[in-house]
Design an enzyme around this catalytic site. Structure first.
Site, PDB file in Angstrom:
ATOM      1  N   SER A 114      13.273  26.143 -72.822  1.00 21.42           N
ATOM      2  CA  SER A 114      12.858  27.515 -72.580  1.00 21.42           C
ATOM      3  C   SER A 114      11.355  27.554 -72.365  1.00 21.42           C
ATOM      4  O   SER A 114      10.646  26.583 -72.641  1.00 21.42           O
ATOM      5  CB  SER A 114      13.233  28.418 -73.764  1.00 21.42           C
ATOM      6  OG  SER A 114      12.656  27.940 -74.967  1.00 21.42           O
ATOM      7  N   GLY A 116       9.494  27.287 -69.851  1.00 21.89           N
ATOM      8  CA  GLY A 116       8.903  26.317 -68.937  1.00 21.89           C
ATOM      9  C   GLY A 116       8.778  24.911 -69.469  1.00 21.89           C
ATOM     10  O   GLY A 116       8.279  24.027 -68.759  1.00 21.89           O
ATOM     11  N   GLU A 159      17.511  37.612 -65.782  1.00 22.78           N
ATOM     12  CA  GLU A 159      16.349  37.255 -64.975  1.00 22.78           C
ATOM     13  C   GLU A 159      16.781  37.015 -63.528  1.00 22.78           C
ATOM     14  O   GLU A 159      17.705  36.239 -63.275  1.00 22.78           O
ATOM     15  CB  GLU A 159      15.684  35.998 -65.530  1.00 22.78           C
ATOM     16  CG  GLU A 159      15.234  36.131 -66.978  1.00 22.78           C
ATOM     17  CD  GLU A 159      14.701  34.829 -67.538  1.00 22.78           C
ATOM     18  OE1 GLU A 159      14.307  33.958 -66.745  1.00 22.78           O
ATOM     19  OE2 GLU A 159      14.702  34.678 -68.773  1.00 22.78           O
ATOM     20  N   GLU A 177      18.643  33.354 -64.720  1.00 23.58           N
ATOM     21  CA  GLU A 177      19.116  33.052 -66.062  1.00 23.58           C
ATOM     22  C   GLU A 177      19.413  34.352 -66.794  1.00 23.58           C
ATOM     23  O   GLU A 177      19.120  35.440 -66.303  1.00 23.58           O
ATOM     24  CB  GLU A 177      18.068  32.235 -66.844  1.00 23.58           C
ATOM     25  CG  GLU A 177      17.820  30.843 -66.301  1.00 23.58           C
ATOM     26  CD  GLU A 177      16.795  30.066 -67.131  1.00 23.58           C
ATOM     27  OE1 GLU A 177      16.273  30.629 -68.109  1.00 23.58           O
ATOM     28  OE2 GLU A 177      16.524  28.904 -66.788  1.00 23.58           O
ATOM     29  N   ASP A 214      11.331  39.015 -73.778  1.00 22.89           N
ATOM     30  CA  ASP A 214       9.907  39.244 -74.025  1.00 22.89           C
ATOM     31  C   ASP A 214       9.301  40.232 -73.028  1.00 22.89           C
ATOM     32  O   ASP A 214       8.475  41.072 -73.391  1.00 22.89           O
ATOM     33  CB  ASP A 214       9.123  37.926 -74.054  1.00 22.89           C
ATOM     34  CG  ASP A 214       9.392  37.015 -72.876  1.00 22.89           C
ATOM     35  OD1 ASP A 214      10.058  37.446 -71.919  1.00 22.89           O
ATOM     36  OD2 ASP A 214       8.936  35.853 -72.915  1.00 22.89           O
ATOM     37  N   THR A 215       9.726  40.175 -71.763  1.00 24.43           N
ATOM     38  CA  THR A 215       9.201  41.134 -70.789  1.00 24.43           C
ATOM     39  C   THR A 215       9.624  42.562 -71.132  1.00 24.43           C
ATOM     40  O   THR A 215       8.986  43.520 -70.697  1.00 24.43           O
ATOM     41  CB  THR A 215       9.671  40.798 -69.367  1.00 24.43           C
ATOM     42  OG1 THR A 215      11.094  40.882 -69.298  1.00 24.43           O
ATOM     43  CG2 THR A 215       9.222  39.404 -68.953  1.00 24.43           C
ATOM     44  N   ARG A 255       1.079  33.352 -78.334  1.00 24.47           N
ATOM     45  CA  ARG A 255       1.141  34.792 -78.125  1.00 24.47           C
ATOM     46  C   ARG A 255       1.083  35.466 -79.491  1.00 24.47           C
ATOM     47  O   ARG A 255       1.969  35.302 -80.325  1.00 24.47           O
ATOM     48  CB  ARG A 255       2.441  35.139 -77.394  1.00 24.47           C
ATOM     49  CG  ARG A 255       2.493  36.530 -76.842  1.00 24.47           C
ATOM     50  CD  ARG A 255       3.633  36.671 -75.849  1.00 24.47           C
ATOM     51  NE  ARG A 255       4.928  36.389 -76.444  1.00 24.47           N
ATOM     52  CZ  ARG A 255       5.987  35.976 -75.775  1.00 24.47           C
ATOM     53  NH1 ARG A 255       5.901  35.739 -74.478  1.00 24.47           N
ATOM     54  NH2 ARG A 255       7.132  35.764 -76.376  1.00 24.47           N
TER      55      ARG A 255
END
Length: 415
Positions: free
Chosen positions: A164, A166, A282, A295, A302-303, A385
Site C-alpha cells: 500500500s 506506493g 479508486e 483499486e 485518506d482522501t 502524516r
C-alpha cells in the site's frame, strides 16, 4: 448480531456493543469517535502504544496483528461483537475464524481478504465483473515478469500484489529496468520475509489525466455513492483532496457506475446480508476521458478526510452508521456546503526524527472557513502524516489554496 439486538448508549455497561479496531491510525481515530458518539464501546489495537485511535478509545492493546496467535488471543480476550480492520497487515485467517464464531467482521472477512490482494481484486474487477482496467499481467517469477512486461508494453508499472501507499512500486521505461523493479517489489511488499517470493502485477502506464476517489457506502438500504473526490498524490501517498471534483457529466456517470458495480461485486462475494461500510473506490480518468477501475479499500479512505468539512455526515459517520445496520441513503451522503462552494483537505506531513509540537494555531485558523485535525501520533521518523488541514472556498482552487495556507501557517517543531 442483529442491529436491533445491539445495546447502544452504555459503553461502560454490562452489555454494550463492543467494536474492536484493528489499526488505530488517524482514520481509525475518526471511526472510533463516530462509534463512541453512538454509544459503542471501542477497543483500539495497533502495533505501537499511543496510536491516534487508542487515545479516544475505551480500551487499547498493542500487538502484531499479522501474528495469527496473538490476534486470536486478543479477540478471545476482548470478545467483540464487531471487528473493524483499519489496516491491511492482518492475519486474515483469524478474521474468517471470528466470522464463523458469529462476530461481524467489517465489511466481511472475504472482502477484507480480496481487497488486500491486488491479484484477487483485479481478477474480480476485470475478469468477473467486466470493469475497465489498465492492461495488466501477473507474475510469480522474474521470468514471468519479463514476459508480462513485454505483453503490456513499455513504459509499465510494477507493484507487489500486497502493498500500500506506493511501497514496492516502480515505473519501468524499458526492459533493462525489469530486474530492479522485481527486487523493489520483493523488498517493498507487505509482510516481507527473507526467502519469500511475492507475486507482482505489471500494468501498462496509461495516459492518466487525473485520479478520483468514489466513496461508496453499502448499508442495509443498499449501495449509494458520494460526490466524487479529486486528489493529488506524491510518492504514492495522498497529499491533497477536494470535493466536488470538477468532472464532465459522462465521467461522473461512468465513475458512479464503476464504483457501484465494484462494491456490489464484493458484497455478493461476501455471501452475507451484513457486508456494510464505506468503500474507497479508486479510479483513473485518462486523457481521452475514459474511466478505469484501479483499486478499492474496504474502509474510509485518506482522501475522504475532506468529508469532515464538506458533508454533514463524514465518511467516518457514514461508516459507523452502516456498520450498526442503520440505512444510508442518497440524502445521507449529500454535500452540506452552500451552492457554488468547494472543500479541500491538505495533509500535514512532517519530516525529521522525534516528537512533534504544533503552534500558531490562531494564525492557521484565522479564516472562519478552515479547520485542522492534529493526529497526535507519538513521533515521526523520516516523514509522516501528522495532521490534515480543511478549508472551504468559492471554488476548488480557492479551497485548495486556503487548506495549503493553513498548513503553512501552522508551525511544527521536532523536539
Amino acid at each position: 448480531m442483529a442491529n436491533q439486538d445491539r445495546a447502544l448508549g452504555t459503553p461502560y455497561g454490562k452489555h454494550p456493543t463492543r467494536a474492536l479496531l484493528l489499526g488505530s491510525g488517524e482514520l481509525g481515530k475518526e471511526v472510533a469517535i463516530a462509534l463512541t458518539r453512538l454509544g459503542v464501546r471501542v477497543i483500539a489495537a495497533d502495533s505501537y502504544e499511543g496510536a491516534p485511535a487508542q487515545q479516544v478509545a475505551h480500551e487499547a492493546h498493542v500487538l502484531d496483528m499479522s501474528d495469527a496467535q496473538a490476534l486470536a488471543e486478543l479477540i478471545a480476550e476482548v470478545q467483540p461483537d464487531i471487528i473493524i480492520p483499519e489496516i491491511e497487515a492482518i492475519a486474515t485467517q483469524v478474521l474468517f475464524d471470528a466470522e464463523r464464531a458469529g462476530i461481524h467482521v467489517v465489511p466481511s472477512a472475504t472482502i477484507a481478504s480480496i481487497c488486500m490482494d491486488r491479484e484477487a481484486l483485479r481478477r474480480l474487477a476485470s475478469d468477473d465483473l467486466g470493469l475497465p482496467t489498465s492492461p495488466h499481467r501477473f507474475a510469480g517469477s522474474l521470468e514471468e515478469l519479463r514476459a508480462g512486461a513485454q505483453a503490456v508494453g513499455f513504459p509499465c508499472v510494477v507493484k507487489p500484489v500486497m502493498s500500500s501507499s506506493g511501497h514496492g512500486q516502480s515505473v519501468v521505461r524499458d526492459a533493462s529496468g525489469i530486474d530492479a523493479a522485481w527486487q523493489e517489489a520483493q523488498q517493498g511488499r507487505r509482510a516481507h520475509h527473507d526467502g519469500d517470493v511475492s507475486r507482482v502485477i505489471v500494468e501498462q502506464l496509461v495516459d492518466l489525466d487525473y485520479e478520483l476517489t468514489m466513496l461508496t457506502v453499502s448499508s442495509s438500504a443498499g449501495i449509494v455513492v458520494c460526490t466524487p473526490i479529486g486528489q493529488r498524490q506524491q510518492d504514492g501517498d495522498y497529499r491533497e483532496s477536494w470535493q466536488p471534483a470538477d468532472v464532465p457529466a459522462d465521467v461522473l456517470q461512468e465513475s458512479g457506475r464503476i464504483a457501484r458495480e465494484a462494491v456490489r461485486g464484493l458484497v455478493q462475494r461476501a455471501k452475507t446480508d451484513t457486508a456494510w461500510g464505506v468503500f474507497g473506490v479508486e479510479l483513473f480518468v485518462l486523457t481521452d476521458g475514459s474511466v478505469l477501475f484501479n483499486e478499492v479499500s474496504p474502509r474510509p479512505h485518506d482522501t475522504g478526510m475532506v468529508t469532515m468539512i464538506s458533508q454533514r455526515l463524514s465518511e467516518f459517520d457514514l461508516h459507523a452508521r452502516a456498520i450498526l445496520g442503520v440505512p444510508v441513503t442518497e440524502g445521507h451522503v449529500a454535500l452540506a456546503m452552500p451552492a457554488h462552494t468547494a472543500a479541500a483537505s491538505h495533509a500535514i506531513v512532517v519530516s525529521g526524527e522525534g516528537e512533534v509540537e504544533f503552534s500558531d494555531l490562531d494564525a492557521a485558523l484565522a479564516r472562519p472557513s478552515t479547520d485542522v485535525r492534529i493526529f497526535a501520533k507519538p513521533r515521526v521518523a523520516g516523514h509522516r502524516r501528522m495532521g490534515v488541514a480543511l478549508a472551504l472556498g468559492q471554488n476548488v482552487q480557492e479551497a485548495r489554496i486556503a487548506a495549503t495556507q493553513v498548513t503553512q501557517a501552522l508551525h511544527t517543531e521536532i523536539v
